[in-house]
Design a protein around this motif. Sequence first.
Motif, PDB file in Angstrom:
ATOM      1  N   LEU A 105      23.310  35.140  41.846  1.00  0.00           N
ATOM      2  CA  LEU A 105      24.136  37.171  42.220  1.00  0.00           C
ATOM      3  C   LEU A 105      23.994  37.941  41.600  1.00  0.00           C
ATOM      4  O   LEU A 105      23.416  37.662  40.264  1.00  0.00           O
ATOM      5  N   ASP A 106      24.213  39.522  42.369  1.00  0.00           N
ATOM      6  CA  ASP A 106      24.523  40.379  40.532  1.00  0.00           C
ATOM      7  C   ASP A 106      25.433  41.470  41.521  1.00  0.00           C
ATOM      8  O   ASP A 106      25.099  42.363  41.036  1.00  0.00           O
ATOM      9  N   ALA A 107      26.701  40.830  41.522  1.00  0.00           N
ATOM     10  CA  ALA A 107      28.383  41.550  42.045  1.00  0.00           C
ATOM     11  C   ALA A 107      29.132  40.748  41.848  1.00  0.00           C
ATOM     12  O   ALA A 107      29.083  39.435  42.191  1.00  0.00           O
ATOM     13  N   MET A 108      30.265  41.366  41.392  1.00  0.00           N
ATOM     14  CA  MET A 108      31.373  40.779  41.516  1.00  0.00           C
ATOM     15  C   MET A 108      32.377  42.113  41.810  1.00  0.00           C
ATOM     16  O   MET A 108      32.549  43.648  42.034  1.00  0.00           O
ATOM     17  N   GLU A 109      33.166  41.987  43.069  1.00  0.00           N
ATOM     18  CA  GLU A 109      34.375  42.847  43.606  1.00  0.00           C
ATOM     19  C   GLU A 109      35.929  42.359  43.267  1.00  0.00           C
ATOM     20  O   GLU A 109      36.317  40.484  42.785  1.00  0.00           O
ATOM     21  N   LEU A 110      36.717  42.591  41.870  1.00  0.00           N
ATOM     22  CA  LEU A 110      37.196  42.184  41.668  1.00  0.00           C
ATOM     23  C   LEU A 110      38.681  43.286  42.987  1.00  0.00           C
ATOM     24  O   LEU A 110      38.729  43.258  42.737  1.00  0.00           O
ATOM     25  N   GLU A 111      39.350  41.473  42.074  1.00  0.00           N
ATOM     26  CA  GLU A 111      40.104  41.934  43.071  1.00  0.00           C
ATOM     27  C   GLU A 111      42.107  42.208  42.585  1.00  0.00           C
ATOM     28  O   GLU A 111      42.523  41.116  42.158  1.00  0.00           O
ATOM     29  N   PHE A 112      42.122  43.073  42.859  1.00  0.00           N
ATOM     30  CA  PHE A 112      43.260  44.014  42.707  1.00  0.00           C
ATOM     31  C   PHE A 112      44.596  43.831  43.440  1.00  0.00           C
ATOM     32  O   PHE A 112      45.493  44.802  43.519  1.00  0.00           O
ATOM     33  N   VAL A 113      44.412  43.023  45.092  1.00  0.00           N
ATOM     34  CA  VAL A 113      45.042  42.925  45.936  1.00  0.00           C
ATOM     35  C   VAL A 113      46.272  42.747  46.115  1.00  0.00           C
ATOM     36  O   VAL A 113      47.434  43.128  47.252  1.00  0.00           O
ATOM     37  N   ARG A 114      47.067  42.220  44.833  1.00  0.00           N
ATOM     38  CA  ARG A 114      48.644  41.589  44.823  1.00  0.00           C
ATOM     39  C   ARG A 114      48.501  42.880  42.997  1.00  0.00           C
ATOM     40  O   ARG A 114      49.621  42.531  43.050  1.00  0.00           O
ATOM     41  N   GLY A 115      48.030  43.770  43.294  1.00  0.00           N
ATOM     42  CA  GLY A 115      48.559  44.627  41.691  1.00  0.00           C
ATOM     43  C   GLY A 115      47.331  44.570  40.501  1.00  0.00           C
ATOM     44  O   GLY A 115      46.574  43.750  40.767  1.00  0.00           O
ATOM     45  N   VAL A 116      47.344  46.007  40.163  1.00  0.00           N
ATOM     46  CA  VAL A 116      45.934  45.602  39.133  1.00  0.00           C
ATOM     47  C   VAL A 116      46.076  45.120  37.821  1.00  0.00           C
ATOM     48  O   VAL A 116      47.212  45.634  36.643  1.00  0.00           O
ATOM     49  N   ASN A 117      45.479  43.827  37.441  1.00  0.00           N
ATOM     50  CA  ASN A 117      46.355  43.065  36.432  1.00  0.00           C
ATOM     51  C   ASN A 117      44.883  43.095  35.713  1.00  0.00           C
ATOM     52  O   ASN A 117      45.601  42.296  34.931  1.00  0.00           O
ATOM     53  N   ILE A 118      45.369  43.824  35.516  1.00  0.00           N
ATOM     54  CA  ILE A 118      43.906  44.125  34.381  1.00  0.00           C
ATOM     55  C   ILE A 118      44.014  44.997  33.179  1.00  0.00           C
ATOM     56  O   ILE A 118      44.699  46.363  33.026  1.00  0.00           O
ATOM     57  N   SER A 119      44.235  45.475  31.850  1.00  0.00           N
ATOM     58  CA  SER A 119      44.443  46.009  30.925  1.00  0.00           C
ATOM     59  C   SER A 119      43.182  46.848  30.495  1.00  0.00           C
ATOM     60  O   SER A 119      42.270  46.558  31.202  1.00  0.00           O
ATOM     61  N   PRO A 120      44.096  47.770  30.301  1.00  0.00           N
ATOM     62  CA  PRO A 120      42.339  49.426  29.334  1.00  0.00           C
ATOM     63  C   PRO A 120      41.464  47.947  28.410  1.00  0.00           C
ATOM     64  O   PRO A 120      40.335  48.399  28.791  1.00  0.00           O
TER      65      PRO A 120
END
Length: 282
Positions: A36-51
């Motif tokens: 596959l060649d795409a992925m959606e980041l699921e921030f659905v319960r909050g933005v859980n990734i640091s800069p």
Amino acid sequence: MKIRIDRLRFGTAGIPLSTPKPSTITGIQRVRELGLDAMELEFVRGVNISPEMAKKIKYVAQKHDVLLTAHAPYYINLNAAEKSKVEASKKRIIQSAERLHEAGGWSVVFHAGYYLKQPPETVYEKIKNEIKDIVRQLQDRGIEIWIRPELTGKPTQFGELRELIKLSQDVEMVLPAIDFAHAHARDKGKLNTEEEWREMLSLIEQELGREALANMHIHVSGIHYTEKGEKHHLNLQESDLRWEDLLKVLKEFRVKGVVISESPNIEGDAILMKKKYERIKI
């Protein structure tokens, strides 16, 4: 600088289920292993990734040629009666866009709001003005990615196709996210034929130009619905969505962008669609 899209890519809504030791980075690697060649980041319960983590994600995604999108948190209503809820909603969209931008991503999708028994024209104006402000704030920070209000699955939710097209005409950096399962559920089982999909895509091209079809953010899954619209997502082969015919129409219209599988079996259906799409002769 907006990313140029070279083809129609297929990916998962979140980390593939088969990922050993699941994380965003191992998820991207697994997406590539699966072909596959795409992925959606699921921030659905909050933005859980640091800069800091976003920078690492960007490196891995570019190395593996995986295009990233993001789904902003579910707790969004740009038509809420309380100003504090509207401001919190805007903040969630801005934060999602910011983090996706840092991760080298392309397009952020969200459910814009509810009508709350108000006239659709009034709701449209309110949501339009809030999205304009979101885009302005992002541009002030040098963030240029597509902002995508989603075609929603219930008639009580803002997000009918013509509303999204008008928003895209009225606000720069906005294009619709087209969820074909939601369209089918919202219309109580309609929007499930080649003819109807051709009408949808023709309308998008006519009103928004070829650029819109060359930059489509699409969600597909099976769907269970009632008279009130969407109930829950299903795997493609357990539903009445004529997904193979849909892929044929996407190829016919030379659509580019991403198709994100939101089925319960996210990678299974993403692989199924990608393989089917590649075999279609137009």
